[in-house]
Design a protein around this motif. Structure first.
Motif, short mmCIF file in Angstrom:
data_model
loop_
_atom_site.label_atom_id
_atom_site.label_comp_id
_atom_site.label_asym_id
_atom_site.label_seq_id
_atom_site.Cartn_x
_atom_site.Cartn_y
_atom_site.Cartn_z
N LEU A 1 10.69 26.54 55.70
CA LEU A 1 10.72 27.52 54.62
C LEU A 1 11.80 27.30 53.56
N PRO A 2 12.93 26.64 53.84
CA PRO A 2 13.84 26.36 52.73
C PRO A 2 13.19 25.58 51.59
N ALA A 3 12.38 24.59 51.94
CA ALA A 3 11.67 23.83 50.90
C ALA A 3 10.60 24.69 50.24
N ARG A 4 9.94 25.53 51.02
CA ARG A 4 8.91 26.42 50.46
C ARG A 4 9.54 27.40 49.48
N ALA A 5 10.72 27.89 49.79
CA ALA A 5 11.42 28.80 48.89
C ALA A 5 11.66 28.13 47.54
N LEU A 6 12.04 26.88 47.56
CA LEU A 6 12.30 26.14 46.33
C LEU A 6 11.01 25.94 45.54
N ASP A 7 9.90 25.73 46.24
CA ASP A 7 8.62 25.58 45.56
C ASP A 7 8.18 26.89 44.88
N LEU A 8 8.48 28.02 45.51
CA LEU A 8 7.97 29.30 45.05
C LEU A 8 8.79 29.92 43.92
N VAL A 9 10.08 29.57 43.82
CA VAL A 9 10.93 30.23 42.84
C VAL A 9 10.61 29.75 41.43
N GLU A 10 10.78 30.63 40.48
CA GLU A 10 10.59 30.30 39.07
C GLU A 10 11.67 29.32 38.58
N PRO A 11 11.34 28.46 37.62
CA PRO A 11 12.40 27.66 36.98
C PRO A 11 13.51 28.56 36.44
N SER A 12 14.74 28.11 36.59
CA SER A 12 15.93 28.87 36.25
C SER A 12 16.13 30.08 37.15
N GLY A 13 15.41 30.12 38.27
CA GLY A 13 15.57 31.20 39.22
C GLY A 13 16.66 30.90 40.25
N ARG A 14 16.65 31.68 41.33
CA ARG A 14 17.69 31.56 42.34
C ARG A 14 17.05 31.53 43.73
N VAL A 15 17.53 30.63 44.59
CA VAL A 15 17.12 30.63 45.99
C VAL A 15 18.37 30.94 46.82
N VAL A 16 18.19 31.80 47.80
CA VAL A 16 19.30 32.24 48.65
C VAL A 16 18.95 31.89 50.09
N TYR A 17 19.82 31.15 50.73
CA TYR A 17 19.59 30.71 52.11
C TYR A 17 20.54 31.46 53.04
N ILE A 18 19.95 32.36 53.83
CA ILE A 18 20.74 33.12 54.79
C ILE A 18 20.22 32.94 56.22
N GLY A 19 18.97 32.49 56.36
CA GLY A 19 18.42 32.20 57.68
C GLY A 19 18.85 30.83 58.16
N LEU A 20 18.88 30.67 59.48
CA LEU A 20 19.26 29.38 60.08
C LEU A 20 18.16 28.94 61.03
N ALA A 21 17.65 27.74 60.80
CA ALA A 21 16.62 27.18 61.68
C ALA A 21 17.27 26.51 62.88
N GLY A 22 16.49 26.37 63.94
CA GLY A 22 17.01 25.72 65.14
C GLY A 22 17.07 24.21 65.02
N SER A 23 16.44 23.66 63.99
CA SER A 23 16.47 22.22 63.74
C SER A 23 16.75 22.00 62.26
N PRO A 24 17.20 20.81 61.86
CA PRO A 24 17.55 20.58 60.45
C PRO A 24 16.37 20.81 59.52
N SER A 25 16.66 21.43 58.39
CA SER A 25 15.66 21.62 57.34
C SER A 25 16.11 20.84 56.11
N THR A 26 15.15 20.48 55.28
CA THR A 26 15.46 19.68 54.10
C THR A 26 14.83 20.29 52.86
N ILE A 27 15.49 20.08 51.72
CA ILE A 27 14.91 20.41 50.43
C ILE A 27 14.97 19.17 49.55
N ASP A 28 14.09 19.14 48.57
CA ASP A 28 14.07 18.03 47.62
C ASP A 28 14.96 18.40 46.44
#
Length: 334
Positions: free
Chosen positions: A235-262
């Motif tokens: 979902l961290p990558a999905r959050a980045l896909d869904l947010v509007e350009p010039s928007g904001r993504v906030v990461y407060i959840g923690l996955a049990g395995s590494p997550s990646t964003i582009d």
């Protein structure tokens, strides 16, 4: 006194332990209510990273979402604290390092965390010793239930503020657990349009959030901010896909395995990304919001149990009379 002691992975028992004594700069609190958190569950399963990094060791006493009444003070502490209803900061910095001197004790490299890190006993016990400097007084309008929800609320308030929630904006929250739902409440209180994506949608709608979606039903609308409050590595990558350009993504959840964003997407969309670790900078404002009635998280508490039921709750068992909310509270006096 009685305390819930986590002996090892999957092993939690109620034991008789010494009553804490208030050392210099400390107070003793008679504990009235404690929230069971996902972090506590990770310790119970043995998955919590601190166990593998050397920051925590078994046996340990959990409990970092708490409220109670000060019953004793140590040397150097104002006796006026005795009898006051309080909650406290989980993060206890060393007070001397560069981060602490800048007011960022919650990221102090040598910090203790109540019930989590550095051998500082938690609140799943009849009494708790903590530094007086960590205390936050509770007004009469903030009862023990709300007091034990201040810590998760402080995290959520910080997430809502990082999303810059305001009237005319639209914020999507991923993950309707306790933190996600609290974040949605603070976003709503700020006047923004709230959307929530997850699975337990009956709970979401029961809290008055009509815009509750699954991954298959999420509408194609612009989101000014997306808050990832889930534990899903995708979902961290999905959050980045869904947010509007010039928007904001906030990461407060923690996955049990590494997550990646582009990070190419991050840069090309000119997105601001914010990470939230701790409630510390948001505790006082959360107490004010609860006291004013701006946010009422009481419906999140599904049940209240005694210390004898802590092991079962950590193992994933729902109390027989539990309501629909995601949070279980413990009253050590039961």
């Amino acid at each position: 006194m009685r305390a819930a002691v986590l002996v090892g992975p999957g092993e939690c028992a109620v034991a008789e332990v010494p009553v804490p004594v208030a050392g210099p700069g400390e107070v003793v609190v008679d504990v009235e209510r404690v929230g069971v958190c996902g972090t506590d569950v990770e310790f119970f399963t043995g998955e919590m990273a601190y166990l593998h990094q050397g920051h925590a060791h078994f046996p340990m006493r959990l409990g970092h979402e708490w409220a109670g009444t000060v019953s004793a003070v140590g040397a150097g502490v104002d006796a006026g604290w005795v009898g006051r209803r309080v909650t406290g900061d989980t993060m206890l910095g060393d007070g001397t390092c560069r981060r602490c001197r800048r007011g960022h004790q919650h990221v102090c490299g040598q910090r203790q965390e109540v019930g989590i890190r550095g051998g500082r006993d938690g609140a799943l016990a009849e009494r708790l010793a903590v530094p007086a400097t960590s205390l936050h007084a509770l007004p009469d309008s903030v009862d023990a239930v709300l007091g034990a929800l201040v810590e998760p609320g402080g995290n959520a308030l910080r997430a809502a503020r990082a999303a810059e929630a305001r009237p005319g904006g639209r914020v999507l929250v991923l993950g309707p657990g306790t933190i996600g739902l609290l974040t949605a409440m603070f976003v709503r209180a700020a006047g923004a349009e709230v959307h929530v994506l997850g699975l337990a949608l009956d709970v979401v709608r029961g809290l008055g959030f009509a815009n509750a979606w699954t991954a298959d039903t999420l509408p194609d609308v612009p989101f000014d901010a997306v808050v990832d409050a889930s534990n899903a590595a995708t979902l961290p990558a999905r959050a980045l896909d869904l947010v509007e350009p010039s928007g904001r993504v906030v990461y407060i959840g923690l996955a049990g395995s590494p997550s990646t964003i582009d990070t190419r997407i991050l840069a090309l969309k000119d997105v601001t990304a914010v990470g939230i670790l701790s409630a510390s900078p948001g505790l006082a404002a959360t107490i004010r919001a609860y006291a004013a009635g701006d946010v009422d998280p009481r419906p999140l508490v599904a049940a209240t149990v005694g210390l004898d039921q802590v092991g079962a709750v950590l193992a994933g068992e729902r109390p027989a009379d539990a309501g629909p909310g995601p949070k279980v509270h413990v009253d050590p006096r039961l």
